[in-house]
Scaffold this motif. Sequence first.
Motif, PDB file in Angstrom:
ATOM      1  N   TYR A 151       0.850  -1.203   0.019  1.00 41.42           N
ATOM      2  CA  TYR A 151      -0.001   0.035   0.174  1.00 41.42           C
ATOM      3  C   TYR A 151       0.958   1.273  -0.004  1.00 41.42           C
ATOM      4  O   TYR A 151       2.046   1.293   0.514  1.00 41.42           O
ATOM      5  N   LEU A 153       4.448   7.365   1.650  1.00 38.35           N
ATOM      6  CA  LEU A 153       4.874   6.204   2.951  1.00 38.35           C
ATOM      7  C   LEU A 153       4.212   4.988   2.301  1.00 38.35           C
ATOM      8  O   LEU A 153       3.009   4.711   1.756  1.00 38.35           O
ATOM      9  N   GLN A 212      -4.749  -8.612   8.662  1.00 40.69           N
ATOM     10  CA  GLN A 212      -3.709  -8.086   7.859  1.00 40.69           C
ATOM     11  C   GLN A 212      -2.622  -7.820   8.904  1.00 40.69           C
ATOM     12  O   GLN A 212      -3.213  -6.610   9.641  1.00 40.69           O
ATOM     13  N   PHE A 272       0.622  -5.508   9.433  1.00 38.45           N
ATOM     14  CA  PHE A 272       1.542  -4.381   8.562  1.00 38.45           C
ATOM     15  C   PHE A 272       3.028  -4.260   9.179  1.00 38.45           C
ATOM     16  O   PHE A 272       3.203  -4.438  10.246  1.00 38.45           O
ATOM     17  N   GLY A 273       3.723  -3.918   8.013  1.00 36.94           N
ATOM     18  CA  GLY A 273       5.327  -3.651   8.384  1.00 36.94           C
ATOM     19  C   GLY A 273       5.097  -2.164   8.999  1.00 36.94           C
ATOM     20  O   GLY A 273       3.990  -1.548   8.961  1.00 36.94           O
ATOM     21  N   PRO A 274       6.433  -1.540   9.407  1.00 40.86           N
ATOM     22  CA  PRO A 274       6.425  -0.387  10.056  1.00 40.86           C
ATOM     23  C   PRO A 274       6.593   0.733   8.980  1.00 40.86           C
ATOM     24  O   PRO A 274       6.544   1.939   9.490  1.00 40.86           O
ATOM     25  N   GLN A 280       0.456   5.470   1.333  1.00 44.10           N
ATOM     26  CA  GLN A 280      -0.184   6.194   2.258  1.00 44.10           C
ATOM     27  C   GLN A 280      -0.061   7.426   1.836  1.00 44.10           C
ATOM     28  O   GLN A 280       1.256   7.973   2.177  1.00 44.10           O
ATOM     29  N   GLY A 330      -5.590   8.259   2.594  1.00 47.13           N
ATOM     30  CA  GLY A 330      -5.709   6.990   3.454  1.00 47.13           C
ATOM     31  C   GLY A 330      -4.356   6.007   2.752  1.00 47.13           C
ATOM     32  O   GLY A 330      -3.731   6.344   2.151  1.00 47.13           O
ATOM     33  N   LEU A 331      -4.818   4.542   2.693  1.00 43.80           N
ATOM     34  CA  LEU A 331      -4.031   3.726   2.074  1.00 43.80           C
ATOM     35  C   LEU A 331      -4.812   3.110   0.787  1.00 43.80           C
ATOM     36  O   LEU A 331      -5.840   2.811   0.684  1.00 43.80           O
ATOM     37  N   PHE A 356       3.494   0.845   2.708  1.00 47.32           N
ATOM     38  CA  PHE A 356       3.281  -0.297   3.736  1.00 47.32           C
ATOM     39  C   PHE A 356       3.358  -1.579   3.217  1.00 47.32           C
ATOM     40  O   PHE A 356       2.676  -1.652   2.304  1.00 47.32           O
ATOM     41  N   GLN A 411      -4.123   0.380  -2.424  1.00 45.68           N
ATOM     42  CA  GLN A 411      -3.313  -0.814  -2.664  1.00 45.68           C
ATOM     43  C   GLN A 411      -2.570  -0.909  -3.937  1.00 45.68           C
ATOM     44  O   GLN A 411      -3.079  -0.382  -5.025  1.00 45.68           O
ATOM     45  N   TYR A 415      -0.868  -7.000  -4.873  1.00 42.83           N
ATOM     46  CA  TYR A 415      -0.846  -7.972  -3.999  1.00 42.83           C
ATOM     47  C   TYR A 415      -0.448  -9.375  -4.445  1.00 42.83           C
ATOM     48  O   TYR A 415      -0.547  -9.363  -5.793  1.00 42.83           O
TER      49      TYR A 415
END
Lengths: 115, 114
Positions: free
Chosen positions: A35, A88, A104, A106-108, A37, A42-43, A90, A45, A48
């Motif tokens: 994703y 950003l 789900q 999420f990574g940092p 951001q 928002g986020l 993710f 996609q 995937y």
Amino acid sequence: EAQVTQNPRYLITVTGKKLTVTCSQNMNHEYMSWYRQDPGLGLRQIYYSMNVEVTDKGDVPEGYKVSRKEKRNFPLILESPSPNQTSLYFCASSLIGGLSTDTQYFGPGTRLTVL
Amino acid sequence: AQSVTQLDSQVPVFEEAPVELRCNYSSSVSVYLFWYVQYPNQGLQLLLKYLSGSTLVKGINGFEAEFNKSQTSFHLRKPSVHISDTAEYFCAVSEMDSSYKLIFGSGTRLLVRP
């Protein structure tokens, strides 16, 4: 510890210089996703993957590539980055693609700036 | 096509006060609904989700949300907030016939003041 890791966490680059953001999960998850951001949006996609060698476009795939050669890794590739890809990013994973039973993770995040 | 609207970009509130973060969705089919929280400089964590059954869903950290099908809403509530609840909150929806695709709202920043 069960987690999704991303590298690098911060990256400043220039237009046109190819880059790869790595994503790895240690939970044996089948489903992985990228994703971006952006403020006020928002986020969204990007791509995937339902499993190894199975990938598909999300809502904003233009300018990105992905691969899924191993279950644990899902790198995001920007062949020729442009300033509008400053964002950003993710990575996320879940056990399978069915969100009715899965969460789900999420990574940092990776903050990318393209000059 | 499905969409998610979070009308409030920022909600300031005093500590120990109640809070409601609003979320409305649009979809032509039945959906699953989620709330995620993002603390500063961290990834997203799942707060709660609605899949079926009771329309009142309880999540972590004392949060709850109510699914209202007629109003296509899934508002998040907490009766008494703490400073540590300061974060960005995202509502998300997934259609039941394509459950691998998650659509996020634009987020609401909850700012808890002492």
